[in-house]
Scaffold this active site. Structure first.
Site, PDB file in Angstrom:
ATOM      1  N   ARG A 164      39.096  67.840  42.345  1.00 35.35           N
ATOM      2  CA  ARG A 164      39.030  68.638  40.949  1.00 35.35           C
ATOM      3  C   ARG A 164      37.864  69.712  40.896  1.00 35.35           C
ATOM      4  O   ARG A 164      37.029  69.555  39.864  1.00 35.35           O
ATOM      5  CB  ARG A 164      38.675  67.666  39.730  1.00 35.35           C
ATOM      6  CG  ARG A 164      39.872  66.616  39.460  1.00 35.35           C
ATOM      7  CD  ARG A 164      41.089  67.187  39.109  1.00 35.35           C
ATOM      8  NE  ARG A 164      42.271  66.462  38.715  1.00 35.35           N
ATOM      9  CZ  ARG A 164      43.253  65.999  39.492  1.00 35.35           C
ATOM     10  NH1 ARG A 164      43.150  66.226  40.709  1.00 35.35           N
ATOM     11  NH2 ARG A 164      44.158  65.089  38.934  1.00 35.35           N
ATOM     12  N   SER A 238      44.472  64.092  32.131  1.00 32.24           N
ATOM     13  CA  SER A 238      43.291  63.267  32.132  1.00 32.24           C
ATOM     14  C   SER A 238      41.969  64.002  31.626  1.00 32.24           C
ATOM     15  O   SER A 238      41.644  65.098  32.004  1.00 32.24           O
ATOM     16  CB  SER A 238      42.894  62.934  33.518  1.00 32.24           C
ATOM     17  OG  SER A 238      44.077  62.506  34.273  1.00 32.24           O
ATOM     18  N   GLU A 334      36.794  65.831  32.859  1.00 30.87           N
ATOM     19  CA  GLU A 334      37.354  66.812  33.854  1.00 30.87           C
ATOM     20  C   GLU A 334      37.750  67.969  32.903  1.00 30.87           C
ATOM     21  O   GLU A 334      37.931  69.123  33.466  1.00 30.87           O
ATOM     22  CB  GLU A 334      38.592  66.109  34.385  1.00 30.87           C
ATOM     23  CG  GLU A 334      39.561  66.823  35.159  1.00 30.87           C
ATOM     24  CD  GLU A 334      41.134  66.816  34.890  1.00 30.87           C
ATOM     25  OE1 GLU A 334      41.525  67.488  34.262  1.00 30.87           O
ATOM     26  OE2 GLU A 334      41.679  65.809  35.844  1.00 30.87           O
TER      27      GLU A 334
HETATM   28  P1  FAD Z   1      43.348  76.725  31.308  1.00 35.46           P
HETATM   29  O1  FAD Z   1      43.058  75.597  30.802  1.00 35.46           O
HETATM   30  O2  FAD Z   1      43.542  77.997  30.534  1.00 35.46           O
HETATM   31  O3  FAD Z   1      41.972  77.071  32.081  1.00 35.46           O
HETATM   32  C1  FAD Z   1      41.242  75.901  32.901  1.00 35.46           C
HETATM   33  C2  FAD Z   1      39.854  76.440  33.573  1.00 35.46           C
HETATM   34  O4  FAD Z   1      40.220  77.750  34.485  1.00 35.46           O
HETATM   35  C3  FAD Z   1      39.021  77.360  32.583  1.00 35.46           C
HETATM   36  O5  FAD Z   1      37.706  77.098  32.763  1.00 35.46           O
HETATM   37  C4  FAD Z   1      39.380  78.780  32.668  1.00 35.46           C
HETATM   38  O6  FAD Z   1      38.352  79.682  32.432  1.00 35.46           O
HETATM   39  C5  FAD Z   1      39.840  78.798  34.269  1.00 35.46           C
HETATM   40  N1  FAD Z   1      40.649  79.800  34.539  1.00 35.46           N
HETATM   41  C6  FAD Z   1      42.076  79.694  33.883  1.00 35.46           C
HETATM   42  N2  FAD Z   1      43.055  81.007  34.574  1.00 35.46           N
HETATM   43  C7  FAD Z   1      41.893  81.531  35.261  1.00 35.46           C
HETATM   44  C8  FAD Z   1      42.045  82.542  36.201  1.00 35.46           C
HETATM   45  N3  FAD Z   1      43.294  83.403  36.249  1.00 35.46           N
HETATM   46  N4  FAD Z   1      41.085  83.202  36.812  1.00 35.46           N
HETATM   47  C9  FAD Z   1      39.854  82.487  36.482  1.00 35.46           C
HETATM   48  N5  FAD Z   1      39.699  81.327  35.971  1.00 35.46           N
HETATM   49  C10 FAD Z   1      40.625  80.826  35.257  1.00 35.46           C
HETATM   50  N6  FAD Z   1      45.504  68.831  36.295  1.00 35.46           N
HETATM   51  C11 FAD Z   1      45.595  68.304  37.433  1.00 35.46           C
HETATM   52  O7  FAD Z   1      45.125  68.725  38.482  1.00 35.46           O
HETATM   53  N7  FAD Z   1      46.494  67.182  37.707  1.00 35.46           N
HETATM   54  C12 FAD Z   1      47.428  66.689  36.809  1.00 35.46           C
HETATM   55  O8  FAD Z   1      48.612  65.907  37.225  1.00 35.46           O
HETATM   56  C13 FAD Z   1      47.341  67.172  35.712  1.00 35.46           C
HETATM   57  N8  FAD Z   1      48.063  66.957  34.613  1.00 35.46           N
HETATM   58  C14 FAD Z   1      48.116  67.215  33.344  1.00 35.46           C
HETATM   59  C15 FAD Z   1      49.150  66.819  32.207  1.00 35.46           C
HETATM   60  C16 FAD Z   1      48.969  67.291  31.031  1.00 35.46           C
HETATM   61  C17 FAD Z   1      49.983  66.711  30.051  1.00 35.46           C
HETATM   62  C18 FAD Z   1      47.904  68.265  30.584  1.00 35.46           C
HETATM   63  C19 FAD Z   1      48.047  68.877  29.432  1.00 35.46           C
HETATM   64  C20 FAD Z   1      47.209  68.540  31.608  1.00 35.46           C
HETATM   65  C21 FAD Z   1      47.118  68.104  32.851  1.00 35.46           C
HETATM   66  N9  FAD Z   1      46.309  68.734  33.706  1.00 35.46           N
HETATM   67  C22 FAD Z   1      46.395  68.322  35.257  1.00 35.46           C
HETATM   68  C23 FAD Z   1      45.226  69.773  33.612  1.00 35.46           C
HETATM   69  C24 FAD Z   1      45.825  71.128  33.730  1.00 35.46           C
HETATM   70  O9  FAD Z   1      47.356  70.891  33.760  1.00 35.46           O
HETATM   71  C25 FAD Z   1      45.415  72.078  34.992  1.00 35.46           C
HETATM   72  O10 FAD Z   1      43.904  71.970  35.108  1.00 35.46           O
HETATM   73  C26 FAD Z   1      45.907  73.141  34.900  1.00 35.46           C
HETATM   74  O11 FAD Z   1      45.533  73.960  36.275  1.00 35.46           O
HETATM   75  C27 FAD Z   1      45.171  74.123  33.881  1.00 35.46           C
HETATM   76  O12 FAD Z   1      45.784  75.545  34.033  1.00 35.46           O
HETATM   77  P2  FAD Z   1      45.761  76.351  32.704  1.00 35.46           P
HETATM   78  O13 FAD Z   1      46.340  77.728  33.022  1.00 35.46           O
HETATM   79  O14 FAD Z   1      46.287  75.840  31.357  1.00 35.46           O
HETATM   80  O15 FAD Z   1      44.271  76.590  32.596  1.00 35.46           O
HETATM   81  N1  EPU Z   2      45.392  52.389  34.864  1.00 37.87           N
HETATM   82  C1  EPU Z   2      45.112  51.632  33.971  1.00 37.87           C
HETATM   83  N2  EPU Z   2      45.378  51.692  32.469  1.00 37.87           N
HETATM   84  C2  EPU Z   2      45.537  53.005  32.112  1.00 37.87           C
HETATM   85  C3  EPU Z   2      45.783  53.955  33.054  1.00 37.87           C
HETATM   86  C4  EPU Z   2      45.641  53.666  34.442  1.00 37.87           C
HETATM   87  O1  EPU Z   2      44.961  50.237  34.236  1.00 37.87           O
HETATM   88  O2  EPU Z   2      45.252  53.142  31.013  1.00 37.87           O
HETATM   89  C5  EPU Z   2      45.602  52.367  36.270  1.00 37.87           C
HETATM   90  C6  EPU Z   2      47.082  52.238  36.734  1.00 37.87           C
HETATM   91  O3  EPU Z   2      47.753  51.079  36.455  1.00 37.87           O
HETATM   92  C7  EPU Z   2      46.905  52.606  38.117  1.00 37.87           C
HETATM   93  C8  EPU Z   2      45.476  53.382  38.167  1.00 37.87           C
HETATM   94  O4  EPU Z   2      44.981  53.280  36.992  1.00 37.87           O
HETATM   95  O5  EPU Z   2      46.613  51.383  38.920  1.00 37.87           O
HETATM   96  C9  EPU Z   2      45.787  54.845  38.266  1.00 37.87           C
HETATM   97  O6  EPU Z   2      46.736  55.291  37.147  1.00 37.87           O
HETATM   98  P1  EPU Z   2      47.628  56.661  37.450  1.00 37.87           P
HETATM   99  O7  EPU Z   2      48.592  56.365  38.758  1.00 37.87           O
HETATM  100  O8  EPU Z   2      48.248  56.829  36.073  1.00 37.87           O
HETATM  101  O9  EPU Z   2      46.708  57.965  37.831  1.00 37.87           O
HETATM  102  P2  EPU Z   2      45.262  58.262  37.451  1.00 37.87           P
HETATM  103  O10 EPU Z   2      44.238  58.000  38.319  1.00 37.87           O
HETATM  104  O11 EPU Z   2      44.939  57.944  35.991  1.00 37.87           O
HETATM  105  C10 EPU Z   2      45.311  60.489  38.401  1.00 37.87           C
HETATM  106  C11 EPU Z   2      45.131  62.008  38.086  1.00 37.87           C
HETATM  107  C12 EPU Z   2      45.986  62.758  37.180  1.00 37.87           C
HETATM  108  C13 EPU Z   2      47.445  62.543  38.200  1.00 37.87           C
HETATM  109  C14 EPU Z   2      47.708  61.315  38.436  1.00 37.87           C
HETATM  110  C15 EPU Z   2      48.713  61.120  39.884  1.00 37.87           C
HETATM  111  C16 EPU Z   2      42.550  62.424  37.723  1.00 37.87           C
HETATM  112  C17 EPU Z   2      41.498  62.403  36.864  1.00 37.87           C
HETATM  113  N3  EPU Z   2      43.887  62.206  37.108  1.00 37.87           N
HETATM  114  O12 EPU Z   2      45.361  59.868  37.073  1.00 37.87           O
HETATM  115  O13 EPU Z   2      45.900  63.911  36.912  1.00 37.87           O
HETATM  116  O14 EPU Z   2      48.306  63.159  37.595  1.00 37.87           O
HETATM  117  O15 EPU Z   2      46.401  60.627  39.253  1.00 37.87           O
HETATM  118  O16 EPU Z   2      48.251  61.517  40.981  1.00 37.87           O
HETATM  119  O17 EPU Z   2      42.596  62.517  39.193  1.00 37.87           O
HETATM  120  C18 EPU Z   2      44.952  65.344  35.251  1.00 37.87           C
HETATM  121  O18 EPU Z   2      43.872  65.707  36.064  1.00 37.87           O
HETATM  122  O19 EPU Z   2      44.878  65.973  33.926  1.00 37.87           O
HETATM  123  C19 EPU Z   2      46.091  64.538  35.437  1.00 37.87           C
HETATM  124  C20 EPU Z   2      46.733  63.894  34.707  1.00 37.87           C
END
Ligand code: FAD
Ligand code: EPU
Length: 338
Positions: A164, A238, A334
């Site tokens: 991240r 997250s 994050e």
């Molecule tokens: P924004 O929220 O618009 O911006 C995020 C940051 O990037 C800000 O600091 C912004 O200034 C900068 N930025 C954006 N675009 C640019 C650009 N073109 N140039 C320079 N800076 C820029 N993230 C994960 O890593 N893994 C996941 O599994 C994951 N799951 C998610 C699930 C949900 C339901 C949600 C809502 C979010 C999740 N995220 C996850 C977080 C998010 O999707 C990512 O961080 C994504 O990359 C954000 O993209 P955005 O375009 O919305 O960025």
């Molecule tokens: N867990 C719990 N309770 C909860 C949530 C999770 O006990 O309420 C336990 C789960 O049972 C599992 C472990 O925690 O054993 C990990 O959970 P999960 O697989 O859901 O993944 P996570 O570590 O919570 C991370 C990323 C996610 C990404 C998933 C899948 C971060 C901060 N988050 O979540 O990214 O989608 O793994 O790879 O690293 C995001 O960055 O926004 C995001 C959603």
């Protein structure tokens, strides 16, 4: 044509659905738009915020400055042996890009299916999910330097990717606007089902030799079952990172909490599951005013309707305090706080 709007609501532009205003707002569709914007005096006088989909930000107050939304589109690909180099505009919706790759059978991003946001934001925090990170498929990106107006290219080693993390979130924060990203994908899929939940889902479906489309479908199914859909309940995924601690610190935690969920990291540290820590403190599914944690994933903070950003932020402080006093571990946010 470049159009700068004044005093607009940012509610449609952030996945937390926080209702704040920006003094100025401009949507950018091309590099030419960017150049025009930075030739405009207004951009020189304002504090700047770049956004894509707004899915990793929490607005705690009105934005007193200029918000620049990047909507530069376009996808091109070039084959070189088994490698396929795909270049996508920063404003392409990430999941549309993933689906494009799956349709063309370009392998590498299928595990990153259904992550909200844009291609341009993907290197910022080195997005990751289900055993794959952006860095595993990143070739290079182009970015507009705000100070000089020049477009520069960043190769893999320039970006300092970590969990991240990237140089764009650290030393170069606020200095570059990513305009396109080039991915190194493969015509010969290397299927990655290392994340246990994918294996389980494929077994349930009786799929022994999964295609990239099967992996994408399994990942999407798992995500929908755990994560709230921002179109119905505001959130930014997250809210905290999973904490990475030293082995000696872990020894202390595991002695007191033998069932703590943890994983080894390649650099010989230990990553703890923040969702588990938060759940153990009794927060999973808790509703506090208009905010709370998601019932199926305690790591996700949500907006139950009309939460303010400060309300969500203050709630996140309570969680940090509670995890610290129970486990001695400090959670780091994050989501980008504004
Ligand atoms: P924004 O929220 O618009 O911006 C995020 C940051 O990037 C800000 O600091 C912004 O200034 C900068 N930025 C954006 N675009 C640019 C650009 N073109 N140039 C320079 N800076 C820029 N993230 C994960 O890593 N893994 C996941 O599994 C994951 N799951 C998610 C699930 C949900 C339901 C949600 C809502 C979010 C999740 N995220 C996850 C977080 C998010 O999707 C990512 O961080 C994504 O990359 C954000 O993209 P955005 O375009 O919305 O960025
Ligand atoms: N867990 C719990 N309770 C909860 C949530 C999770 O006990 O309420 C336990 C789960 O049972 C599992 C472990 O925690 O054993 C990990 O959970 P999960 O697989 O859901 O993944 P996570 O570590 O919570 C991370 C990323 C996610 C990404 C998933 C899948 C971060 C901060 N988050 O979540 O990214 O989608 O793994 O790879 O690293 C995001 O960055 O926004 C995001 C959603």
């Amino acid at each position: 044509m470049l159009h700068i709007q004044e005093n607009i609501s940012l509610k449609p532009y952030n996945s937390f659905s926080i209702d704040v205003k920006a003094d100025y707002f401009a949507e950018i569709f091309s590099e030419a738009d960017l150049k025009a914007l930075f030739e405009n005096e207004l951009s020189k006088l304002q504090k700047l915020l770049i956004i894509g989909g707004g899915s990793n930000v929490l607005f705690t107050q009105d934005y007193l400055g200029l918000v620049i939304k990047i909507s530069i589109k376009g996808i091109e690909s070039k084959a070189d042996g088994d490698n396929i180099f795909v270049t996508a505009g920063a404003g392409e919706v990430w999941n549309d890009f993933v689906n494009y790759c799956i349709e063309k059978n370009f392998a590498g991003v299928e595990n990153l299916s259904l992550i909200p946001g844009t291609v341009g934001a993907s290197p910022i925090q080195n997005i990751g999910a289900y055993g794959v990170e952006l860095k595993d498929v990143f070739e290079s990106c182009t970015a507009f330097e705000i100070k000089t107006g020049e477009i520069k290219t960043f190769n893999f080693s320039d970006c300092h990717f970590g969990y991240r993390e990237s140089i764009f979130k650290a030393e170069l924060k606020g200095q570059f606007i990513i305009t396109s990203v080039t991915f190194r994908l493969s015509a010969q899929p290397k299927i990655n089902t290392s994340y246990g939940a994918i294996k389980v889902e494929l077994q349930k479906r009786a799929i022994e030799n999964p295609t990239i489309a099967d992996v994408s479908s399994a990942v999407s199914h798992i995500r929908v079952s755990k994560l709230p859909d921002p179109s119905t309940i505001g959130n930014a995924g997250s809210f905290f990172k999973n904490p990475v601690i030293e082995k000696y610190e872990f020894a202390d935690v595991v002695a007191r909490h033998p069932d703590v969920v943890h994983y080894p990291t390649p650099d010989n540290k230990i990553k703890l599951a923040a969702g588990w820590l938060i759940e153990q403190c009794g927060w999973r599914g808790k509703v506090v005013g208009q905010t709370g944690t998601w019932k199926n994933q305690a790591l996700v903070l949500v907006n139950h309707g009309n939460a303010t950003g400060s309300e969500v932020y203050n709630f996140s402080e309570q969680i940090i305090d509670s995890v610290k006093s129970t486990f001695g571990v400090t959670l780091e946010r994050e989501v980008n706080i504004l």
